[in-house]
Design an enzyme around this catalytic site. Structure first.
Site, PDB file in Angstrom:
ATOM      1  N   HIS A 161       4.292  -7.295   8.284  1.00 54.20           N
ATOM      2  CA  HIS A 161       4.324  -6.222   9.141  1.00 54.20           C
ATOM      3  C   HIS A 161       4.140  -6.551  10.765  1.00 54.20           C
ATOM      4  O   HIS A 161       5.019  -6.188  11.696  1.00 54.20           O
ATOM      5  CB  HIS A 161       3.602  -5.063   8.873  1.00 54.20           C
ATOM      6  CG  HIS A 161       4.267  -4.361   7.773  1.00 54.20           C
ATOM      7  ND1 HIS A 161       5.304  -4.172   7.231  1.00 54.20           N
ATOM      8  CD2 HIS A 161       3.539  -3.947   6.634  1.00 54.20           C
ATOM      9  CE1 HIS A 161       5.524  -3.649   5.897  1.00 54.20           C
ATOM     10  NE2 HIS A 161       4.185  -3.541   5.847  1.00 54.20           N
ATOM     11  N   ASP A 164       7.323  -7.489  -1.711  1.00 54.52           N
ATOM     12  CA  ASP A 164       5.942  -6.319  -1.580  1.00 54.52           C
ATOM     13  C   ASP A 164       6.917  -4.841  -1.932  1.00 54.52           C
ATOM     14  O   ASP A 164       8.167  -5.050  -1.494  1.00 54.52           O
ATOM     15  CB  ASP A 164       5.729  -6.593  -0.240  1.00 54.52           C
ATOM     16  CG  ASP A 164       4.417  -5.734   0.211  1.00 54.52           C
ATOM     17  OD1 ASP A 164       3.371  -6.295   0.330  1.00 54.52           O
ATOM     18  OD2 ASP A 164       4.698  -4.546   0.069  1.00 54.52           O
TER      19      ASP A 164
END
Ligand SMILES: O=C(CCc1ccccc1NC(=O)c1cccc(C(F)(F)F)c1)NO
Ligand SMILES: [Zn+2]
Length: 407
Positions: free
Chosen positions: A169, A204
């Site tokens: 991220h 993920d």
């Protein structure tokens, strides 16, 4: 020259033996050399584990993962390579200097309150708590990914693993989703020094937005993310319509999924899509983020995957026999995350490991069964066959629009 009874000069006899011996040694050496080059590289040092253990949201996870891998005796089948800190220059290849300078500044102050406003500006709050030694953690975990990438560049291995990496991220100018420095982007930039077409796969639970954004405008890096996509679920990006921009159009692939998906739907979907990606994009190297927060039993309580489902996806990629960088990521049920990544490590080294969790420092965390297996829960699967067919059709349609022939 000594003359033995057969009239051969013993010197030449010895020299024959000598040559034979040298030839054998040389052969052995190449075999070892070949094995060495075929050995999986495993990035590890006591310091790296000790630093990563301090991460608030995954306390001691790094130790649990490493100890289980070691307890299963897998480290002896791998080449253990020590990490180093990412240099400022390497970090600056992606991240803005002001962000990194700030991260360094506040990581060593325990009175960081006074930087409150600036911290918020850089995303350093709530999801990305400030803590002492944060900068060192971020540069070590990303240095580990860079060293893994360097091993692939040097062709001293086919597979390189860094379970302390995978922080997908982090943005160039701010922290996000518990990620501070985007080690994956730095690893890909390192691989770009040698490889022309790089495939990034993100398994993920969450959308790999930071990596996608870094490469959304280029056709040299194709990012493929499989993730939960639901209004209000973090980070909120990664819809079917999110396909990249400019030269990068169609080189961003997003596969939005709903709660409850199981191995039986997830694995075939991943493999069919990756198969199409392989045919059209023809990657030269693969980076795979294996975040384990999609496993059954994770506190995220979203997907219903097991280590076997993720294992089949990684196995599918490894069959391509391309240089492959394997990274960690999310995973908040710490023992399940360790189970999964030990299983993936065994798979990458081609070793079978027994179901029984071997005795080791964290053995007690694996009760009550003390088994390697992660079992699926019986949560409702919101991914109807119709929904998955729609997603699959749209994704295949987009991928078919890219071509890496001279077209
Ligand atoms: O896993 C992530 C980031 C998850 C995240 C994004 C945004 C805000 C917070 C988080 N992290 C959590 O929600 C989190 C982190 C650790 C443990 C937990 C727990 F509560 F589920 F255990 C939850 N990306 O792959
Ligand atoms: Zn995640």
């Amino acid at each position: 020259l000594g003359i033995n009874k057969l009239g051969h000069s013993t010197q030449s006899k010895n020299s024959v033996d000598q040559n034979e011996k040298q030839r054998k040694e040389k052969h052995l050496d190449t075999v070892v050399q070949k094995n060495k080059s075929q050995k999986v590289v495993y990035i590890y040092s006591k310091e790296l584990i000790q630093i990563c253990d301090q991460m608030q949201k995954i306390p001691c996870r790094a130790s649990m993962v490493h100890s289980l891998i070691e307890a299963y005796g897998l480290t002896r089948y791998m080449r253990v390579v020590e990490p180093r800190e990412a240099t400022e220059r390497e970090v600056n290849a992606f991240h803005d200097l002001d962000y990194i300078e700030f991260l360094k500044k506040i990581s060593n102050h325990d009175d960081s309150e006074k930087f409150e406003d600036e911290a918020t500006h850089y995303g350093l709050s709530y999801d990305c708590p400030l803590q002492l030694g944060l900068h060192k953690y971020a540069t070590m975990s990303s240095g580990a990914t860079i060293v893994a990438a360097e091993c692939l560049l040097q062709e001293t291995c086919k597979v390189a693993i860094n379970w302390c990496g995978g922080w997908h991220h982090a943005a160039k100018d701010h922290a996000s989703g518990f990620c501070y420095i985007n080690d994956i982007v730095l690893g890909i930039l390192k691989l770009k020094e040698k490889y022309d077409r790089i495939l990034y796969v993100d398994l993920d639970l969450h959308h790999g937005d930071g990596v996608e954004d870094a490469f959304s405008a280029t056709s040299k890096v194709m990012t493929v993310s499989f993730h939960k996509y639901l209004t209000g679920f973090f980070p909120g990006t990664g819809s079917l319509e999110d396909i990249g921009i400019g030269k990068g159009q169609y080189y961003t692939v997003n596969v939005p999924l709903l709660d409850g998906i199981k191995d039986t739907e997830f694995t075939p979907l991943v493999c069919r899509i990756l198969n199409k990606v392989k045919e059209t994009f023809r990657p030269e190297v693969v980076v795979c983020q294996c975040g384990a927060d999609g496993l059954a039993g994770d506190p995220m309580e979203s997907f219903n995957l097991t280590h076997k489902g993720l294992g089949k996806c990684l196995y599918f990629l490894l069959q391509w026999n391309l240089p492959t960088l394997v990274l960690g990521g999310g995973g908040y049920n710490l023992s399940n995350t360790a189970r999964c990544w030990a299983f993936l490590t065994a798979l990458a080294t081609g070793k079978q490991i027994p179901t029984e969790i071997p005795d080791h420092k964290y053995f007690i965390e694996y009760g009550p069964d003390y088994e390697l297996e992660v079992y699926p829960g019986n949560r409702k699967n919101h991914n109807t066959a119709h929904y998955l067919r729609q997603v699959y059709g749209a994704v295949l349609n987009n991928i078919s629009k890219i071509c890496t022939e001279k077209c």
